[in-house]
Enzyme design. Sequence first.
Site, PDB file in Angstrom:
ATOM      1  N   GLY A  63       0.771  -1.354  -0.056  1.00  0.00           N
ATOM      2  CA  GLY A  63       0.038  -0.142   0.058  1.00  0.00           C
ATOM      3  C   GLY A  63       0.808   1.116   0.014  1.00  0.00           C
ATOM      4  O   GLY A  63       2.096   1.157  -0.104  1.00  0.00           O
ATOM      5  N   ASN A  64       0.087   2.531   0.175  1.00  0.00           N
ATOM      6  CA  ASN A  64       0.815   3.600   0.287  1.00  0.00           C
ATOM      7  C   ASN A  64       0.217   4.341   1.302  1.00  0.00           C
ATOM      8  O   ASN A  64      -0.769   4.089   1.939  1.00  0.00           O
ATOM      9  CB  ASN A  64       0.944   4.383  -1.036  1.00  0.00           C
TER      10      ASN A  64
END
Length: 426
Positions: free
Chosen positions: A215-216
């Site tokens: 993810g980020n």
Amino acid sequence: MTPSGDDQRVKRVVVGVGGGIAAYKACALIRLLTESGCHVDVVPTEAALRFVGSATFEALSGNPVSTGVFSDVPSVRHVALGQRADLVVVAPATADLLARAASGRADDLLTSTLLTARCPVLLAPAMHTEMWEHPATRRNVDTLRGDGILVMPPASGRLTGADTGAGRLPEPADIARLARLLLDGGGLPWDLAGKHVVVTSGGTREEVDPVRFLGNRSSGKQGHAIAAVAAARGAAVTLVTSSDLPVPAAVDAVHIDSALQLREHTLRAAARADVVIKAAAVADFRPADVATSKLKKGSDSEPAEIRLVRNPDILADLVAARGSGDIPAGCVLVGFAAETGDASGSVLEHGRAKLARKGCDLLVVNEVGRDTTFGQDVNGGWILDAAGGEVLLEQASKDLIAGRILDAVVAMSAAPTGRTAADRTD
Ligand code: CTP
């Protein structure tokens, strides 16, 4: 919510309460406003006091409550309250109250206050679906909007009894959000009525195995703010999001995880869109193989490496599909770029290069770092347009920034060919 900008004066808000079952929710709104530092005067109608007693309103606001024009006559409250207010917000606004306000009646303290107020006025309706849909109510709402009053669309869902439909009071947090925006000077013109705006938000999650993903740091706050403000300005909004933030009032949300899901739902919604705003932080890569059971240390499934493949560029696909029949030719496409300056160029230079590469109409450029933009409530940067225009976005709440982005979109949609976002810098 805290007072922002240079104007640190305590803001005076009149909270009008109409006589409907949703009057109890006004208590939560009053609490949110007082906690944000506002001075709140509550003005219920007589009927509202049959649902919630004046002691509750007085305790929550810390100020006396009256309903008629003949109480506290020496202070001329029926005029003074409206004249001194920075904002009047009515929740719930019943069908009867909308009718009285639309026809300019001044037969109690609340309608007198509405007539004397020269500040922004926000009405949050709540009533049964039949009443909301009745031509008389539609006319009254049109009249009020024509007078420059912001009438929120009611939410859909469970009403007083077992019945459901459009007519629920929007959540107090959603009303408080628009109240804060109006107090901070962010205009909420009814200029997106009849438009379909698609917004993407949050960071995509690329599955590694059933419990892990890549993810980020994107929180989804800026995209959610754009969706909330676009809906408050009259747009039909589809929000395609991976974020767990509450869905803003009057917004249709589609929850997704991966870039491929984001692409599928964004392209589907864009087929009937006037505007697509791509605030989502899309993962450029995803694992080539997704394990069907959890990867375990020391087992045969322990990976030596995770091989990545490139995700499609959704914004580039939207640009390519525009005018092809899949996406309307006039659809305004807005990209986002979270950039850091480096040896090869400044944040702005990277933004300009990205705008040219992506081929969208507007690009919102933010400077990012570990402590800036991601997850914060404020944002700043620039709006760049394809014709070379540039608008500076001073640091402000993400809701205020959302308004500036939508201003640029509206200016671009209305502009004759060649006009740029920088032509409208207000
Ligand atoms: N975007 C997209 N699809 C992708 C990657 C990005 O639609 N696969 C969109 C984002 O939603 C954003 C814009 O493109 O509106 C710019 O995103 P960014 O990640 O900055 O662009 P990249 O092309 O991935 O550039 P970089 O190599 O700098 O990461």
